[in-house]
Design an enzyme around this catalytic site. Structure first.
Site, PDB file in Angstrom:
ATOM      1  N   GLY A 111      54.107  51.319  -3.497  1.00  0.00           N
ATOM      2  CA  GLY A 111      52.520  52.126  -3.888  1.00  0.00           C
ATOM      3  C   GLY A 111      52.310  51.360  -5.228  1.00  0.00           C
ATOM      4  N   CYS A 112      51.714  52.278  -6.278  1.00  0.00           N
ATOM      5  CA  CYS A 112      51.257  51.654  -7.378  1.00  0.00           C
ATOM      6  C   CYS A 112      51.470  52.558  -8.489  1.00  0.00           C
ATOM      7  CB  CYS A 112      49.997  51.205  -7.346  1.00  0.00           C
ATOM      8  SG  CYS A 112      48.771  52.739  -6.979  1.00  0.00           S
ATOM      9  N   GLY A 113      51.331  52.425  -9.704  1.00  0.00           N
ATOM     10  CA  GLY A 113      51.271  53.352 -10.851  1.00  0.00           C
ATOM     11  C   GLY A 113      52.701  54.061 -10.884  1.00  0.00           C
TER      12      GLY A 113
END
Length: 271
Positions: A111-113
């Site tokens: 994913g990210c963040g």
């Protein structure tokens, strides 16, 4: 591609020495993709030696905290595919929720963040506390490492395979497992010991590899108070071993070794 399920295989090769060519053979370690699935979902695909796969699956499940006890694993099946093996495992319903939460935490790199924060925490999660009172003289550690070298059957053939073993005073080697991957070898050992109901609290884990933080985490979950390894540890592994109460012995070769944490378990040190 043909799937081979022997841990070592003999293949032809050409050796060259001082300009002279000679046809021959060499025994090489096999590596096979092994997919670990829980309740119908793939959790991980590992490259491993195709031996002791049931031990590997159980040990991985325990050392990764997917289950706390082997009784939580209700069934296991090893299935051969054209390109590798699949180990299908089914968990008790009572621990399915915990597994789903852990699987989401490990999915952070996809994913990210802020997902990555969870993954970083997962990578350096605190190791289980170990409180064994085992004490050993230096000669016992040297003897244990010699026993480990002698017991590496697969490595004697292929010269490229790691091992993990459990050693106990008065009994010597309790169990040994080998694999192309050092983590896999330790997981296989953990699984074999769990299947045999062998406790680790008065025993020493022996490793043929360097000691990274994951190796300390896995040994701590097994409850082993001492780790002895042929190669050096990482600095993070030393900090984690200090924090969880493990005596970390490394660079153990012949009759010399270095003690990095909790030296009181090595007799004549720390007194």
């Amino acid at each position: 591609m043909t799937l081979h399920l022997e841990p070592v295989i003999r293949l032809p090769q050409t050796s060259v020495a001082r300009g002279v060519f000679a046809e021959g053979e060499r025994v090489l370690p096999e590596e096979t993709p092994v997919a670990l699935t829980y309740n119908g979902s793939t959790h991980a695909v590992m490259m491993a030696s195709p031996a002791d796969l049931e031990d590997f699956a159980l040990g991985f499940s325990l050392s990764e905290g997917i289950i706390a006890d082997r009784s939580e694993l209700t069934s296991m099946e090893v299935i051969e595919h054209e390109l590798g093996c699949e180990i299908r495992m089914w968990l008790q319903e009572s621990c399915s929720g915990a597994y789903r939460s852990r699987r989401r935490a490990m999915a952070g790199p996809l994913g990210c963040g802020l997902c990555g924060v969870e993954s970083l925490e997962e990578a350096v999660r605190p190791a289980s506390k170990v409180a064994g009172t085992l004490q050993l003289p230096p000669k016992a550690i040297a003897a244990a490492m010699a026993d480990l070298s002698e017991a590496q059957r697969l490595n004697r053939e292929a010269r490229a395979i790691h091992a993990a073993a459990l050693w106990r005073p008065e009994q010597g080697l309790i169990a040994i497992r080998e694999d192309i991957g050092r983590h896999n070898a330790l997981d296989k050992l953990a699984g074999a010991l769990a299947r045999a109901d062998e406790p680790c609290s008065a025993s020493m884990v022996l490793l043929t590899s360097r000691v990274s933080v994951e190796m300390v985490q896995k040994a701590a979950r097994m409850g082993a108070p001492i780790i002895a390894a042929i190669s050096a540890p990482t600095a993070l592994a030393v900090r984690v071993a200090e924090g969880c109460g493990i005596t970390l012995v490394a660079v153990a070769r012949e009759e010399s070794f270095e003690v990095f944490t909790h030296p009181e378990r090595v007799q004549h040190l720390g007194s």
